[in-house]
Motif scaffolding. Sequence first.
Motif, PDB file in Angstrom:
ATOM      1  N   UNK A   1      31.671  -9.242  33.349  1.00 20.93           N
ATOM      2  CA  UNK A   1      33.171  -9.127  32.531  1.00 20.93           C
ATOM      3  C   UNK A   1      33.036 -10.299  31.492  1.00 20.93           C
ATOM      4  N   UNK A   2      33.687  -9.857  30.541  1.00 18.78           N
ATOM      5  CA  UNK A   2      33.729 -10.896  29.422  1.00 18.78           C
ATOM      6  C   UNK A   2      34.777 -11.754  29.712  1.00 18.78           C
TER       7      UNK A   2
ATOM      8  N   UNK B   1      42.630 -17.651  35.376  1.00 19.17           N
ATOM      9  CA  UNK B   1      41.993 -16.307  34.897  1.00 19.17           C
ATOM     10  C   UNK B   1      40.512 -16.603  34.666  1.00 19.17           C
ATOM     11  N   UNK B   2      40.213 -17.656  33.930  1.00 19.22           N
ATOM     12  CA  UNK B   2      38.875 -17.873  33.895  1.00 19.22           C
ATOM     13  C   UNK B   2      38.042 -17.984  35.007  1.00 19.22           C
ATOM     14  N   UNK B   3      38.558 -19.019  35.960  1.00 18.79           N
ATOM     15  CA  UNK B   3      37.823 -18.837  37.185  1.00 18.79           C
ATOM     16  C   UNK B   3      37.746 -17.690  37.994  1.00 18.79           C
ATOM     17  N   UNK B   4      38.821 -16.988  38.022  1.00 20.50           N
ATOM     18  CA  UNK B   4      38.568 -15.626  38.719  1.00 20.50           C
ATOM     19  C   UNK B   4      37.626 -14.696  38.078  1.00 20.50           C
ATOM     20  N   UNK B   5      37.301 -14.810  37.076  1.00 20.21           N
ATOM     21  CA  UNK B   5      36.547 -13.926  36.191  1.00 20.21           C
ATOM     22  C   UNK B   5      35.108 -14.468  36.606  1.00 20.21           C
ATOM     23  N   UNK B   6      34.922 -15.923  36.417  1.00 14.30           N
ATOM     24  CA  UNK B   6      33.650 -16.481  36.975  1.00 14.30           C
ATOM     25  C   UNK B   6      33.184 -16.142  38.481  1.00 14.30           C
ATOM     26  N   UNK B   7      34.266 -16.058  39.236  1.00 16.29           N
ATOM     27  CA  UNK B   7      33.946 -15.612  40.681  1.00 16.29           C
ATOM     28  C   UNK B   7      33.677 -14.211  40.797  1.00 16.29           C
TER      29      UNK B   7
ATOM     30  N   UNK C   1      32.292 -12.441  38.323  1.00 18.73           N
ATOM     31  CA  UNK C   1      30.874 -12.059  37.736  1.00 18.73           C
ATOM     32  C   UNK C   1      29.670 -12.585  38.637  1.00 18.73           C
ATOM     33  N   UNK C   2      30.198 -13.750  39.498  1.00 14.08           N
ATOM     34  CA  UNK C   2      29.100 -14.376  40.335  1.00 14.08           C
ATOM     35  C   UNK C   2      28.943 -13.170  41.575  1.00 14.08           C
TER      36      UNK C   2
END
Length: 186
Positions: free
Chosen positions: A95-96, A104-110, A112-113
């Motif tokens: 996800x971009x 929200x940045x941290x949730x998207x990083x998680x 994507x992981x």
Amino acid sequence: MKINTTATILISAMLITATTNSSVASPQNCETYQHKINRLQTLNARGGKAKQLQFRRQQINQYEAELYKCSNVQKIQILSNHNKNKAKTNRGKLRPNKTQNPQLQQLIKTCNYWINQNNQYPSWDNGNFRDTACRAADEKEDAINNPAAQIGPNVRTLNDCIKPNNVIDDDVNECMKGIKEASWKN
């Protein structure tokens, strides 16, 4: 007569050694061990000479050890063929991460992981972790994009809603949740 008994014991011991050294565990082998144990226990229950009873007890112990090994090998084979490790999971796209909100940045990083983990090592667990992490990111994004939808009803204090003589009932609870007006206060 004594020679025949000794010869029989030696032949029996050799047969036991030959059958217990087989490395292939099949249900038939396991059943065979159990039948041999039962037969020897029946013979011991009938009695006999002390040496015979002792020898049968040793054979029973050997068969029980082999039965234990045999049944554990079958359990390991059954578990290793379990379909959980061969989960069919769809490959996800990363996800971009274009937001300015640090949560929200941290949730998207998680998210994507776990998408990456599931793509590399597909399993039921990794698929669940991916789904949970991405759902949390979606919910946070919805909360940021639609702040009006997140505002709940007015919440009142107990002093604003309590009835005369300090009565608390369902009407007071509904008033505190903002469902009902405190008409008894007028």
